[in-house]
Scaffold this motif. Sequence first.
Motif, PDB file in Angstrom:
ATOM      1  N   GLY A 178       0.795  -1.218   0.000  1.00 53.60           N
ATOM      2  CA  GLY A 178       0.000   0.000   0.000  1.00 53.60           C
ATOM      3  C   GLY A 178       0.829   1.271   0.000  1.00 53.60           C
ATOM      4  O   GLY A 178       1.991   1.284   0.400  1.00 53.60           O
ATOM      5  N   SER A 179       0.205   2.356  -0.429  1.00 57.01           N
ATOM      6  CA  SER A 179       0.896   3.636  -0.549  1.00 57.01           C
ATOM      7  C   SER A 179       1.327   4.188   0.795  1.00 57.01           C
ATOM      8  O   SER A 179       2.378   4.837   0.896  1.00 57.01           O
ATOM      9  N   ASP A 277       3.732  11.234  -7.474  1.00 59.26           N
ATOM     10  CA  ASP A 277       2.712  10.221  -7.185  1.00 59.26           C
ATOM     11  C   ASP A 277       1.855  10.055  -8.443  1.00 59.26           C
ATOM     12  O   ASP A 277       1.050  10.914  -8.783  1.00 59.26           O
ATOM     13  N   TYR A 279      -0.746   8.104  -9.243  1.00 60.74           N
ATOM     14  CA  TYR A 279      -1.715   7.204  -8.631  1.00 60.74           C
ATOM     15  C   TYR A 279      -2.778   6.651  -9.578  1.00 60.74           C
ATOM     16  O   TYR A 279      -3.291   5.561  -9.364  1.00 60.74           O
ATOM     17  N   LEU A 305       6.243   7.144  -7.435  1.00 66.57           N
ATOM     18  CA  LEU A 305       5.358   6.261  -6.671  1.00 66.57           C
ATOM     19  C   LEU A 305       4.236   5.745  -7.566  1.00 66.57           C
ATOM     20  O   LEU A 305       3.640   6.515  -8.331  1.00 66.57           O
ATOM     21  N   THR A 307       0.896   2.511  -7.797  1.00 68.84           N
ATOM     22  CA  THR A 307       0.076   1.564  -7.038  1.00 68.84           C
ATOM     23  C   THR A 307      -0.834   0.778  -7.972  1.00 68.84           C
ATOM     24  O   THR A 307      -1.167   1.255  -9.061  1.00 68.84           O
ATOM     25  N   SER A 309      -3.721  -0.287  -6.556  1.00 73.71           N
ATOM     26  CA  SER A 309      -4.987  -0.177  -5.827  1.00 73.71           C
ATOM     27  C   SER A 309      -6.099   0.389  -6.695  1.00 73.71           C
ATOM     28  O   SER A 309      -7.249  -0.036  -6.600  1.00 73.71           O
ATOM     29  N   ARG A 317      -3.511  -4.079  -1.997  1.00 77.44           N
ATOM     30  CA  ARG A 317      -2.507  -3.459  -1.122  1.00 77.44           C
ATOM     31  C   ARG A 317      -1.115  -3.657  -1.689  1.00 77.44           C
ATOM     32  O   ARG A 317      -0.207  -4.139  -1.007  1.00 77.44           O
ATOM     33  N   SER A 319       1.801  -1.579  -3.721  1.00 81.51           N
ATOM     34  CA  SER A 319       2.339  -0.343  -4.275  1.00 81.51           C
ATOM     35  C   SER A 319       3.845  -0.479  -4.429  1.00 81.51           C
ATOM     36  O   SER A 319       4.438  -1.475  -4.009  1.00 81.51           O
ATOM     37  N   TYR A 320       4.456   0.535  -5.025  1.00 76.42           N
ATOM     38  CA  TYR A 320       5.905   0.471  -5.255  1.00 76.42           C
ATOM     39  C   TYR A 320       6.457   1.872  -5.429  1.00 76.42           C
ATOM     40  O   TYR A 320       5.704   2.837  -5.663  1.00 76.42           O
TER      41      TYR A 320
END
Length: 464
Positions: A178-179, A277, A279, A305, A307, A309, A317, A319-320
């Motif tokens: 997860g983030s 990010d 996302y 970043l 994810t 999700s 859950r 992320s990387y």
Amino acid sequence: MYELTIELNANSKRPLYEQIYEHIKTEIRKGRLSYGEKLPSTRALSKHLEVSRSTVELAYEQLLSEGYLESEPCRGYFVAQIEELYQLTKVKQMVRVEESDKKAFYRFDFTPNGVDLNSFPYNVWRKLSKDILIDDRTELFRSGDSQGEYGFRNAICNYLYQARGVRCTPEQIVVGAGSDYILMLLSVILDKTHRIAFEDPTYKQAYRVLSSMGYETVSVPVDKNGMRVNILEKEDADIAYVTPSHQYPTGIVMPMKRRLELLRWANAKERRYIIEDDYDSEFRYKGKPIPALQGYDSLEKVIYLGTFSKSIAPAIRLSYMVLPIPLLEEFREGFRFIHSTVSKVDQLIVQKFIEEGYYERHLNKTRALYKSRHDILIDALKPLLSRCKISGEHAGVHLLLRFKDDSSEADLIEKAKKAGICVYGMSQYRITKKREPATILLGYANMPEEDIKEAVADLISCWS
């Protein structure tokens, strides 16, 4: 042996194995299936119900894991002794009632964080899980690489280069659950002398996590192009947290000129970094997505970043982050002992999901689904356009309604609430409060098309 008669609904949104599982569990809890009673074999029950044997096996496996059934080799499945589970069951029921009451309060929820779980590729996920676990592979249950399994990191690396223009090696990728975990791990790698600049408004969860880790923070306003670099330069900050591909929550896409300005700011001093990010970059409905900021970084200044999700499911859950080489060296020298928080099994499932083309097909399917809901929402909102302006559309899974009159954001939210509709105000994403026109966020990812039409019609009525 107890003969099970189960009425299955093939048109239900609930998978068949869940229907079988719930029926047997209910029979056990109500005492109609007593301790020691033998159940039909998976083969017999699948033939009786005219479903696949794997469907029955999934239901039995869930009942076994929860203690409702016991399995005896060469004999079959039997009802377990469950008196000691009654108290726990009552607690679970109470929680479920509270949760359902909370959901029942709102008929419709325009959450900007929604994901359509009905489009989750259950069959593919089951197949990959079964393929991975079909043999006795003890190495899957040993502690793995602290950065994440190399094969999985390599799959992420290839995907990021092809889809986002991110230039990195598998060695630079660190995987986490997860983030929030990724941000906490990053805060361990970076020393606490850094001062972090956040876009305002911003993704509040990231702001809360990094603030709670002891970092001093500062807010920088955004304009139509994203974070204002001229104001950032006046602040004593050495890290900038940005969402350039789809600014959260305004939906701004940072143009190339502003991205290069941000990179110049980072390059001007040692130990300056940009946290990018990315996302929800997978969901763009008009034009081609601008490649990630990291792809233009030649001096190792961008911490990227990502994810799964948003694109697969929140419960994954997974992320990387992609660390610049200097920070990667610091991580390996001082923090390699921190183990990965994602199981090797889950990593291997997502690796195969990417490598075998399922992820690309899933993205294409969900992108088309969200595009349809996006278009229906915009069309339904047309009667409101005399009072407000739509912005932040064509990407992500939410858009904004900016009211041009003197409407109160709190009043709009309260009127929607009385109509059983949950909407979200821009003010809750601001770090510094300011007077501004009322702005409402409307997410559409987890709302069926008919619900969108009905909910917007009710909003128009209660806001008129």
